[in-house]
Scaffold this active site. Structure first.
Site, PDB file in Angstrom:
ATOM      1  N   GLU A   1      -9.730  17.011 -16.273  1.00 55.18           N
ATOM      2  CA  GLU A   1      -9.955  15.756 -16.994  1.00 55.18           C
ATOM      3  C   GLU A   1      -8.722  15.433 -17.842  1.00 55.18           C
ATOM      4  O   GLU A   1      -8.210  16.338 -18.506  1.00 55.18           O
ATOM      5  CB  GLU A   1     -11.177  15.867 -17.902  1.00 55.18           C
ATOM      6  CG  GLU A   1     -11.531  14.511 -18.504  1.00 55.18           C
ATOM      7  CD  GLU A   1     -12.794  14.551 -19.378  1.00 55.18           C
ATOM      8  OE1 GLU A   1     -13.390  15.624 -19.558  1.00 55.18           O
ATOM      9  OE2 GLU A   1     -13.152  13.479 -19.876  1.00 55.18           O
TER      10      GLU A   1
ATOM     11  N   ALA B   1     -12.305  22.468 -25.336  1.00 54.73           N
ATOM     12  CA  ALA B   1     -13.003  23.064 -24.210  1.00 54.73           C
ATOM     13  C   ALA B   1     -13.249  21.989 -23.165  1.00 54.73           C
ATOM     14  O   ALA B   1     -13.040  20.803 -23.426  1.00 54.73           O
ATOM     15  CB  ALA B   1     -14.339  23.658 -24.661  1.00 54.73           C
ATOM     16  N   MET B   2     -13.725  22.419 -21.987  1.00 57.94           N
ATOM     17  CA  MET B   2     -13.928  21.468 -20.889  1.00 57.94           C
ATOM     18  C   MET B   2     -15.206  21.795 -20.128  1.00 57.94           C
ATOM     19  O   MET B   2     -15.447  22.941 -19.763  1.00 57.94           O
ATOM     20  CB  MET B   2     -12.706  21.526 -19.971  1.00 57.94           C
ATOM     21  CG  MET B   2     -12.792  20.618 -18.769  1.00 57.94           C
ATOM     22  SD  MET B   2     -12.876  18.856 -19.250  1.00 57.94           S
ATOM     23  CE  MET B   2     -13.916  18.234 -17.928  1.00 57.94           C
ATOM     24  N   GLU B   3     -15.977  20.739 -19.862  1.00 60.26           N
ATOM     25  CA  GLU B   3     -17.346  20.896 -19.355  1.00 60.26           C
ATOM     26  C   GLU B   3     -17.448  20.986 -17.832  1.00 60.26           C
ATOM     27  O   GLU B   3     -18.489  20.611 -17.271  1.00 60.26           O
ATOM     28  CB  GLU B   3     -18.171  19.692 -19.836  1.00 60.26           C
ATOM     29  CG  GLU B   3     -17.795  18.333 -19.191  1.00 60.26           C
ATOM     30  CD  GLU B   3     -16.855  17.471 -20.018  1.00 60.26           C
ATOM     31  OE1 GLU B   3     -16.086  18.028 -20.814  1.00 60.26           O
ATOM     32  OE2 GLU B   3     -16.869  16.240 -19.850  1.00 60.26           O
ATOM     33  N   ASN B   4     -16.438  21.504 -17.123  1.00 54.81           N
ATOM     34  CA  ASN B   4     -16.508  21.615 -15.660  1.00 54.81           C
ATOM     35  C   ASN B   4     -17.879  22.126 -15.221  1.00 54.81           C
ATOM     36  O   ASN B   4     -18.421  23.048 -15.816  1.00 54.81           O
ATOM     37  CB  ASN B   4     -15.453  22.600 -15.167  1.00 54.81           C
ATOM     38  CG  ASN B   4     -14.124  22.402 -15.850  1.00 54.81           C
ATOM     39  OD1 ASN B   4     -13.530  21.351 -15.742  1.00 54.81           O
ATOM     40  ND2 ASN B   4     -13.698  23.410 -16.597  1.00 54.81           N
TER      41      ASN B   4
ATOM     42  N   HIS C   1     -21.795  21.410 -27.274  1.00 59.51           N
ATOM     43  CA  HIS C   1     -21.231  20.163 -26.753  1.00 59.51           C
ATOM     44  C   HIS C   1     -20.973  20.259 -25.240  1.00 59.51           C
ATOM     45  O   HIS C   1     -21.416  19.407 -24.471  1.00 59.51           O
ATOM     46  CB  HIS C   1     -19.939  19.850 -27.507  1.00 59.51           C
ATOM     47  CG  HIS C   1     -19.268  18.583 -27.081  1.00 59.51           C
ATOM     48  ND1 HIS C   1     -19.420  17.393 -27.741  1.00 59.51           N
ATOM     49  CD2 HIS C   1     -18.441  18.323 -26.041  1.00 59.51           C
ATOM     50  CE1 HIS C   1     -18.722  16.457 -27.142  1.00 59.51           C
ATOM     51  NE2 HIS C   1     -18.107  16.996 -26.097  1.00 59.51           N
ATOM     52  N   GLU C   2     -20.265  21.299 -24.830  1.00 56.80           N
ATOM     53  CA  GLU C   2     -19.917  21.405 -23.400  1.00 56.80           C
ATOM     54  C   GLU C   2     -21.174  21.621 -22.566  1.00 56.80           C
ATOM     55  O   GLU C   2     -21.314  21.065 -21.478  1.00 56.80           O
ATOM     56  CB  GLU C   2     -18.905  22.528 -23.152  1.00 56.80           C
ATOM     57  CG  GLU C   2     -17.626  22.454 -23.993  1.00 56.80           C
ATOM     58  CD  GLU C   2     -16.939  21.107 -23.987  1.00 56.80           C
ATOM     59  OE1 GLU C   2     -17.051  20.353 -22.992  1.00 56.80           O
ATOM     60  OE2 GLU C   2     -16.275  20.783 -25.001  1.00 56.80           O
TER      61      GLU C   2
ATOM     62  N   HIS D   1     -23.011  18.393 -22.046  1.00 55.51           N
ATOM     63  CA  HIS D   1     -22.363  17.528 -21.056  1.00 55.51           C
ATOM     64  C   HIS D   1     -22.969  17.713 -19.661  1.00 55.51           C
ATOM     65  O   HIS D   1     -22.835  16.839 -18.811  1.00 55.51           O
ATOM     66  CB  HIS D   1     -20.871  17.856 -20.962  1.00 55.51           C
ATOM     67  CG  HIS D   1     -19.981  17.010 -21.831  1.00 55.51           C
ATOM     68  ND1 HIS D   1     -20.111  15.642 -21.924  1.00 55.51           N
ATOM     69  CD2 HIS D   1     -18.909  17.348 -22.604  1.00 55.51           C
ATOM     70  CE1 HIS D   1     -19.156  15.175 -22.739  1.00 55.51           C
ATOM     71  NE2 HIS D   1     -18.430  16.185 -23.172  1.00 55.51           N
TER      72      HIS D   1
ATOM     73  N   GLU E   1     -18.869  10.952 -24.137  1.00 52.09           N
ATOM     74  CA  GLU E   1     -18.379  11.674 -25.313  1.00 52.09           C
ATOM     75  C   GLU E   1     -19.131  11.314 -26.585  1.00 52.09           C
ATOM     76  O   GLU E   1     -19.522  12.187 -27.359  1.00 52.09           O
ATOM     77  CB  GLU E   1     -16.872  11.468 -25.484  1.00 52.09           C
ATOM     78  CG  GLU E   1     -16.029  12.081 -24.346  1.00 52.09           C
ATOM     79  CD  GLU E   1     -16.285  13.566 -24.117  1.00 52.09           C
ATOM     80  OE1 GLU E   1     -16.911  14.219 -24.969  1.00 52.09           O
ATOM     81  OE2 GLU E   1     -15.866  14.074 -23.059  1.00 52.09           O
TER      82      GLU E   1
HETATM   83  N1  B3K Z   1     -14.152  16.365 -21.873  1.00 54.22           N
HETATM   84  C1  B3K Z   1     -13.194  17.247 -22.480  1.00 54.22           C
HETATM   85  C2  B3K Z   1     -11.972  16.564 -22.986  1.00 54.22           C
HETATM   86  C3  B3K Z   1     -10.932  16.335 -21.962  1.00 54.22           C
HETATM   87  C4  B3K Z   1      -9.659  15.838 -22.610  1.00 54.22           C
HETATM   88  C5  B3K Z   1      -8.646  15.433 -21.605  1.00 54.22           C
HETATM   89  N2  B3K Z   1      -7.401  15.078 -22.233  1.00 54.22           N
HETATM   90  C6  B3K Z   1     -13.793  18.043 -23.574  1.00 54.22           C
HETATM   91  C7  B3K Z   1     -14.988  17.466 -24.225  1.00 54.22           C
HETATM   92  O1  B3K Z   1     -14.971  16.422 -24.821  1.00 54.22           O
HETATM   93  O2  B3K Z   1     -16.018  18.057 -24.096  1.00 54.22           O
HETATM   94 ZN    ZN Z   2     -17.033  16.060 -24.679  1.00 52.74          ZN
END
Ligand code: B3K
Ligand code: ZN
Length: 898
Positions: A125, A266-269, A301-302, A305, A324
């Site tokens: 992302e 962090a990232m919600e993959n 949060h993640e 998502h 978000e």
């Molecule tokens: N969705 C990601 C943020 C990605 C940022 C890219 N530059 C984390 C979050 O908001 O949960």
């Molecule tokens: Zn987020």
């Protein structure tokens, strides 16, 4: 080159459906650090709802194209170029296989596939997937993915990707493989892989419907002892989402992986969340109470998502706040419920106050500058620049307003309808608003303006009491004041503002509320007024005495309230308001007003004085044992220097610092005995507990210590701080003691105790990168003095062997801490801070444009500063503008200079 010289503006109004869709993706990776081969087989078809295009245009960046086949046959009409791959005259429905190479070892941008600490990680992302393979890298193209990973078994024993593990096994030449399948359709930005030497803390839990789920927190082996809290937070998140929103984990397995090189939190993959180590690793020795709370919030949060973002995703990046803003709201509610359950309003208010403080300090400032944009922006040059306070925090406030208008049950009905309508789809903010409106039988057309208008609304309040008629009228007027030009052009009309109000009698209790036209008073003594016109009057009847209004209770809308309270009235509200948020707010108003007056005096060299009544109001809070320690800590903490400077007609950081320091010293000296008593009373002996109660005691005790360090004679404070430093069994207390020692030393040009503690801290935690980040940050944010400006320390630390510009956490701990969290030192009159800033933005631009662009933002409010500072800032901005290459930084500095 053309792209960087004249950046393309992407506009929301230009949205068009993709000409092609991709239904399935099968990825094969041969992972080698400097040359990873990616084979990507896709099922592609023409989009029946889009206009015809003969060619398929795929995005791609920093890829080496190897070859293409269509339905198994070599395809000659594929042309690789700087932005991707064009395939001429493709069939309507076909299987496309593309092979390309990339170089993860050299990828310092930390976007796409990269190597950190010898392991492979991805970040896709917003637009990182195109750095892994050619693709329709946009969120409205959703596909199911199968991923095969192949790598050396000794170097990369663990191979992870999204979804469920199908099979794994050995290959010739010491290699092995794993094959993963994600059963859910997803946009490319949710793709992830991880490969390396990692170990996991594992738990098996049953979800609400009784299915067993495997939970894993993957870290480097030496960090396994810091994973418990993240795992507990994950389990709590799963339970909470089931309980509050009826949303269950949909995969058999859910993984969190920690990595130390990461651009954000962090990232919600899907099923494979990748986290900055800062938001995973914690034990009492290395992490503060704030770290523990942040980890809980970010894990939540993640995880949240998974439904708000992944199951229902965004149609395009202008809709970013759809996922978000909503997910921040959910994590804020989760943290509040964890702290206070559904009913302990005082404990919930602590979280609310912390969130509002961030919003006001950061988002209001954003709204006042050249980057001002609506929650749903109209245009961007680089989407990564729009992961902002406005999209996240103001976006969350917008979601919260639906709940304020409809109540928790009405909000839940809206969420249920949203999922019923849109599960599996890529949708818009309008779709969300319509679901909330329809579920509650309301027309929310006007509410759309919260998404399209930038700038912070101002609500001015005038009240009138008619004793003979027992009527109390409240006249509300809304507008935007002197909005920044970027915001002004978006402002079209009045907003629907849920304005919560209470009326307080002279015994300090809430009065019953009955609006004109109603037959009786309502049960609640807080009323949410629906304020929807530019000017509107609300009249309360049967008001037996002239009340004091408690306005915008619990901060019911992200606005600035203007009302002419006297200092005595504020002191009264601070002592009595039944709304804990507004109690805090009254103290802040009182302090802000006083501090701004003092800053004005300091700017013109007039001697400073503080009214005794202000000291008395603070003394009452300090000694009121009926208030929770965490509330007292928040109420006794003065507004930040950055917030205060932003409130001045011309920001003057030196004057703000002088004023704030003056007040701190005055409160310290006048209430010395009380601070000492509080310090003693709120110690937390015995084993460390990460509960809200224990952390409240520590927070109040450490605030007391920081005030004691301001005493004219700080000897006793230094003794206490040294003892606390030496005997602490947790990082909260140790770091607070070190900070107190540094600040006490600043007044005297340094001290032996402070230096010893600093050296000890480094030695003790040399092997803990996250703690060494604190060591850098404490020094970068310390107070300076004329003999020893902090910039000198910062420059010296840049050459420290532990400093590393390529690691974002480390760069943030030193450079960002100084440039963004030490205003009085950063804005030194000689411009030394600005020169340093420019050098660092330029250096980072060549390594990691996303991180550079964040740093670039620390000068965007330059026009609001005093003329003497403005010039230095402009020069620095111009230098950066003339040297940087990335689209990311260019967008920021060009907007600032425009
Ligand atoms: N969705 C990601 C943020 C990605 C940022 C890219 N530059 C984390 C979050 O908001 O949960
Ligand atoms: Zn987020």
């Amino acid at each position: 080159m053309a792209d960087t010289a004249t950046p393309n503006v992407i506009r929301r109004a230009d949205y068009a459906q993709p000409a092609f869709l991709i239904d399935t993706v099968a990825l094969e990776f041969d992972l080698v650090p400097d040359r990873t081969v990616v084979r990507n087989t896709m099922r592609v078809r023409r989009n029946p709802d889009a206009s015809h295009a003969a060619n398929l245009e795929l995005m791609g960046e920093q890829l080496e194209f190897v070859g293409a086949t269509v339905d198994g046959a070599p395809f000659a009409n594929a042309h690789a170029h700087e932005h991707g791959l064009t395939l001429d005259n493709v069939p309507d429905n076909f299987e496309l296989t593309l092979t390309s190479n990339c170089n993860p070892a050299e990828n310092t941008t930390l976007s796409g596939l990269y190597v950190s600490g010898g392991n492979f990680f991805t970040q896709c992302e917003a637009e990182g997937f195109r750095r892994i393979t050619y693709f329709l890298d946009r969120p409205d193209v959703m596909a199911t993915y199968t991923v095969t990973l192949r790598a050396s078994k000794t170097d990369y024993p663990v191979l992870l990707s999204n979804g469920n593990l199908l099979e794994a096994g050995d290959l010739p030449d010491g290699r092995h493989f794993a094959r993963w399948e994600d059963p859910f359709r997803k946009p490319s930005y949710l793709f992830a892989l991880v490969a390396g030497k990692l170990v996991a803390l594992e738990e098996r839990v049953k979800s609400g419907s009784g299915k067993e789920k495997l939970l894993q927190v993957w870290v480097e082996p030496h960090d396994l002892d810091k994973t418990r809290h993240a795992m507990d937070s994950l389990i709590n998140s799963i339970r909470w989402d089931e309980g509050r929103f009826g949303l269950e984990l949909d995969l058999d397995r859910f993984m969190i992986v920690a990595v130390s090189d990461f651009n954000m939190g962090a990232m919600e993959n899907k099923g494979l969340n990748i986290f900055n180590t800062k938001y995973v690793l914690a034990n009492p020795e290395t992490a503060t109470d704030t770290d523990f709370a942040n980890i809980e919030a970010v894990v939540g949060h993640e995880y949240f998502h998974n439904w708000t973002g992944n199951r229902v995703t965004c149609r395009d990046w202008f809709q970013l706040s759809l996922k978000e803003g909503l997910t921040v709201f959910r994590d804020q509610e989760f943290s509040a419920d964890m702290a206070g359950g559904a009913t302990d309003e005082a404990a919930r208010a602590t979280k609310r106050i912390e969130d509002v403080r961030v919003l006001r300090q950061m988002q209001f400032a954003e709204d006042a500058g050249p980057m001002a944009h609506p929650v749903r922006p109209e245009s961007y040059v680089e989407i990564n620049n729009f992961y902002t306070m406005t999209v996240y925090e103001k976006g969350s406030e917008v979601v919260r307003m639906y709940q304020t208008l409809f109540g928790r049950d009405g909000f839940r009905k809206g969420m249920d309808l949203y999922f019923k309508r849109h599960d599996g789809q890529a949708v818009t903010c309008d779709d969300f608003r319509h679901a909330l409106a329809d579920a509650n039988g309301r027309d929310l057309a006007q509410f759309e303006r919260w998404y399209s208008q930038a700038g912070t609304p101002r609500v001015s309040v005038r009240t009138k009491y008619d004793a003979a008629q027992q009527r109390y009228s409240v006249r509300l007027t809304q507008g935007y004041g002197e909005a920044a030009p970027a915001a002004r052009e978006t402002q079209k009309g009045p907003l629907l503002i849920p304005f919560a109000i209470g009326l307080i009698g002279n015994d300090g209790r809430d009065l019953p509320l009955q609006l004109e036209g109603e037959t009786r008073a309502s049960d609640s003594t807080t009323r949410v007024l629906e304020f929807a016109q530019t000017e509107q009057t609300f009249t309360f009847v049967n008001v037996a005495q002239e009340p004091l209004p408690s306005l915008l209770r619990n901060f019911s809308a992200p606005v600035i309230v203007e009302y002419d309270y006297s200092a005595d009235q504020l002191a009264f509200l601070l002592a009595h308001d039944s709304d804990p948020f507004n109690r805090w707010e009254a103290g802040q108003r009182l302090a802000t007003r006083e501090l701004l007056t003092l800053a004005g005096r300091a700017a013109t060299g007039v001697p400073l004085q503080l009214d005794d009544s202000v000291v008395a109001a603070f003394a009452r809070v300090l000694t009121d044992e009926t208030l929770s320690p965490s509330f007292r800590e928040l109420a006794l903490m003065l507004p930040s220097e950055a917030y205060l400077a932003e409130q001045m007609a011309e920001s003057n950081p030196a004057a703000v610092h002088a004023a704030r320091q003056f007040v701190r010293k005055r409160l310290a000296n006048a209430l010395g005995k009380d601070w000492l008593a509080v310090y003693d009373k709120h110690r937390t002996p015995g084993a460390y507990e990460a509960t809200p109660e224990a952390s409240g005691h520590r927070a109040l005790k450490n605030l007391a210590l920081s005030y004691l360090a301001e005493l004219d004679d700080p000897a006793e404070a230094v003794r206490l701080a040294s003892a606390q430093y030496d005997t602490a069994n947790n990082m909260t207390d140790r770091a607070a003691a070190l900070s107190a020692l540094l600040n006490a030393a600043a007044a005297n040009g340094g001290s032996v105790e402070a230096q010893q503690a600093l050296d000890d801290f480094y030695r003790r935690f040399e092997k803990e990168p996250l703690v060494i980040d604190k060591w850098f940050a404490l020094q970068a944010t310390q107070r300076g003095n004329a003999q020893r400006p902090v910039i000198e320390t910062v420059r010296k630390l840049m050459a420290h062997p532990a400093f590393n510009l390529k690691n974002p956490n480390r760069a943030r701990s030193l450079i960002f801490s100084f440039c963004a969290a030490n205003p009085a030192q950063f804005h030194a009159e000689d411009g030394s801070g600005y020169a340093y800033w420019a050098d660092q933005v330029i250096a980072l631009d060549a390594i990691n444009p996303q991180v550079a662009a964040r740093l670039a933002r620390s000068l965007e409010l330059w026009r609001r500063f005093t003329p003497a500072l403005r010039e230095g800032m402009r020069t620095a901005l111009e230098k950066v503008a003339s040297q940087v290459k990335s689209r990311d930084v260019r967008e920021i500095v060009e907007k600032a200079l425009a």
